[in-house]
Design an enzyme around this catalytic site. Sequence first.
Site, PDB file in Angstrom:
ATOM      1  CG  HIS A  15     -29.128   2.947  23.030  1.00 52.62           C
ATOM      2  ND1 HIS A  15     -28.874   4.143  22.375  1.00 52.62           N
ATOM      3  CD2 HIS A  15     -27.922   2.486  23.454  1.00 52.62           C
ATOM      4  CE1 HIS A  15     -27.572   4.394  22.423  1.00 52.62           C
ATOM      5  NE2 HIS A  15     -26.982   3.416  23.067  1.00 52.62           N
TER       6      HIS A  15
ATOM      7  CE  LYS B 226     -16.352  -4.198  21.721  1.00 53.72           C
ATOM      8  NZ  LYS B 226     -15.904  -2.837  21.357  1.00 53.72           N
TER       9      LYS B 226
ATOM     10  CG  HIS C 152     -25.365   0.089  24.247  1.00 53.03           C
ATOM     11  ND1 HIS C 152     -25.110   1.393  24.602  1.00 53.03           N
ATOM     12  CD2 HIS C 152     -25.610  -0.555  25.417  1.00 53.03           C
ATOM     13  CE1 HIS C 152     -25.188   1.527  25.905  1.00 53.03           C
ATOM     14  NE2 HIS C 152     -25.490   0.346  26.424  1.00 53.03           N
TER      15      HIS C 152
ATOM     16  NE  ARG D 150     -16.920   8.162  21.425  1.00 50.21           N
ATOM     17  CZ  ARG D 150     -17.210   6.933  21.005  1.00 50.21           C
ATOM     18  NH1 ARG D 150     -16.235   6.139  20.578  1.00 50.21           N
ATOM     19  NH2 ARG D 150     -18.452   6.492  21.014  1.00 50.21           N
TER      20      ARG D 150
ATOM     21  CD  GLN E 216     -21.566   6.059  18.026  1.00 52.58           C
ATOM     22  OE1 GLN E 216     -22.275   6.560  18.892  1.00 52.58           O
ATOM     23  NE2 GLN E 216     -20.683   5.112  18.278  1.00 52.58           N
TER      24      GLN E 216
ATOM     25  CG  ASP F  63     -25.659   4.907  19.240  1.00 51.49           C
ATOM     26  OD1 ASP F  63     -25.514   3.682  19.236  1.00 51.49           O
ATOM     27  OD2 ASP F  63     -25.256   5.648  20.152  1.00 51.49           O
TER      28      ASP F  63
ATOM     29  CB  CYS G 197     -26.112   4.871  25.741  1.00 55.87           C
ATOM     30  SG  CYS G 197     -24.372   5.051  26.145  1.00 55.87           S
TER      31      CYS G 197
END
Length: 665
Positions: free
Chosen positions: A401, A487, A533, A379, A397, A399, A350
Amino acid sequence: MSENITLTVNGEPREVEQGTTGTDLFGGDKAVLVMRIDGELRDLFREIPDGASVEPVTAQDPEGLAVLRHSAAHVLAQAVQQINPSAKLGIGPPVTDGFYYDFDVAEAFTPDDLKKLEKAMQRIVNEGQTFNRRVITDAEGLEELAHEPYKCELIGLKGNAANAAEGAEAEVGGGELTIYDNVRRDGTVAWGDLCRGPHVPSTKVLGNAFKLMRSAAAYWRGSEKNPQLQRIYGTAWPTKDELKAYLERLAEAEKRDHRKLGAELDLFSFPENIGPGLPVFHPKGGIIKREMEDYVRRRHIEEGFSYVGTPHIAKEDLFYTSGHLPYYADGMFPPLDVDGQNYRLKAMNCPMHNEIFRSRGRSYRELPLRFFEFGTVYRDEKSGVLSGLTRVRMITQDDSHSYVTPEQAPGEIKHLLDFILGLLRDFGMNDFYLELSTRDVDGDKKDKFIGTDEQWDIATKVLSDVALESGLELVPDPGGAAFYGPKISVQARDAIGRTWQMSTIQYDFNQPARFGLEYQAADGSRQQPVMVHSAKFGSIERFLGVLVEHYAGAFPAWLAPVQVLAVPVAEEYYDYLQDVAMKLREAGVRVEVDMSDDRFPKKIRNASKSKAPFILIAGEEDRDNGAVSFRFRDGSQKNGVPVADAIAEITRVITERQNTDPTAG
């Protein structure tokens, strides 16, 4: 003459004698294990105060089942000290699907030890021992338990049990200090343990519906600085049938274990020289991964997302700006010194997407503005929690946004939720519920969250409204939000009923402010967007691991790494099947021909183990007639199918992307 008191029992007023216990009220119903008095669990043998609201609790209630399992943990500890009086007691809480108890013993427990302990537990259960509660002072506890150093340490931590250890709350709590004695029918005390309770009325309740599963090492209070104890895991259920069903589920889960199947099907591995939690995908696993990526890239574009790309590393300052440092520092790898400047492996995409947003001026006409990438993040997961593909240190991911106006946020979140549910269904997962993670206002995690009450209230309401409109079950998760906003998590159940946390949608009012993100509104003013997200797979690695277990390695034809395995009856039919394979490849089908030196029966066995959706067999009659024979996963067979018809059937099944097993029968 006894005075009467008034209670509310199951919502109905009732007048009873003073001194009435839960046993008096519910003793006739053997299913009742404990009672809930004004919301607090208590033993049935305890007196009920005047004016109390009382409810029976059975093993069908999650709290009742936890009490059953905690009592089983006590019976285990009693059995251990019967057999090994020198064993020192740690803690023994209920956990998901069972319980455990920690012991300080000279030698590790063996499988034979567990069998002996089960027999000792059964003898204790059959004795029908009851649990007696004694309230003691700290000083009395330290004197009585002087031979139990770990219990004495817990007494010293009373009132701050959250810092003691997982499960310490079950031992000491934060109020009265109590010991529970196991009492034989003749009134003698068989054994006792420091515990806040409550417990089942009698060990008889456990019946024969318990089992010791395994033992493992565990550090006292979870710290490597403390002594290493031996932990015994067990399970307990209300009935023998439920125990049997649980063990059958475990056996099925073991057969489906993606780590085992990943090796058998040559999908992926974790080379020691690369490092724990860092998978490599072999060619067959790479095919599945590519199919997933191709699918989700196309779907994102169809849903109005723009594909972007960002680096794997960035200056540390970027993550201070986003707020992830220090809030998320424990989840990130340590900094790298590059020319005197600290850099970090990115743990999230992000912040970099924010930099793309603010690379130029934005207008309200561009919103919603949607960015998407396959961003690999890193991670620093502790080695003890790594678990195949479902818990890794390298996470790819899908991912995205979305940058929207506040008014657009509900519609965008609904759009994302519909997108996610459609994706899960396309991959054959059709049973799910939603979890709404919010901040913890009063608990020990309250300092984890940033933002105003108003911001949190608005964000939470938007997510809650969309989730409720979906018609799916919504489960609260207080304290589970990200530090920057609430979330929705999509929890999907697999083919054997296990729940996996999959996709997430997060409402972020924090990062747009921290990055100074703005767009020009219709009236010419500068406004701050809302950032949403979303990760659809969650991570490709985790989702692939879940799919392996969901399908038990028998992927639907469109996703299978080898869609057709051709098996000649003898060597003289190799060329014929190679020609068939060439036609299949021209049709876009992934096909292999078994040209090994194995005899035909072994080739068929190997083909079955490969879990290929279609097995094509050819012998003399097939070759002479320009045909093949189909063999399906369930062992059934269809003979003499013309090659053109066989190719049409295979390509039809693949193109239709059926997620059941359409090739059987």
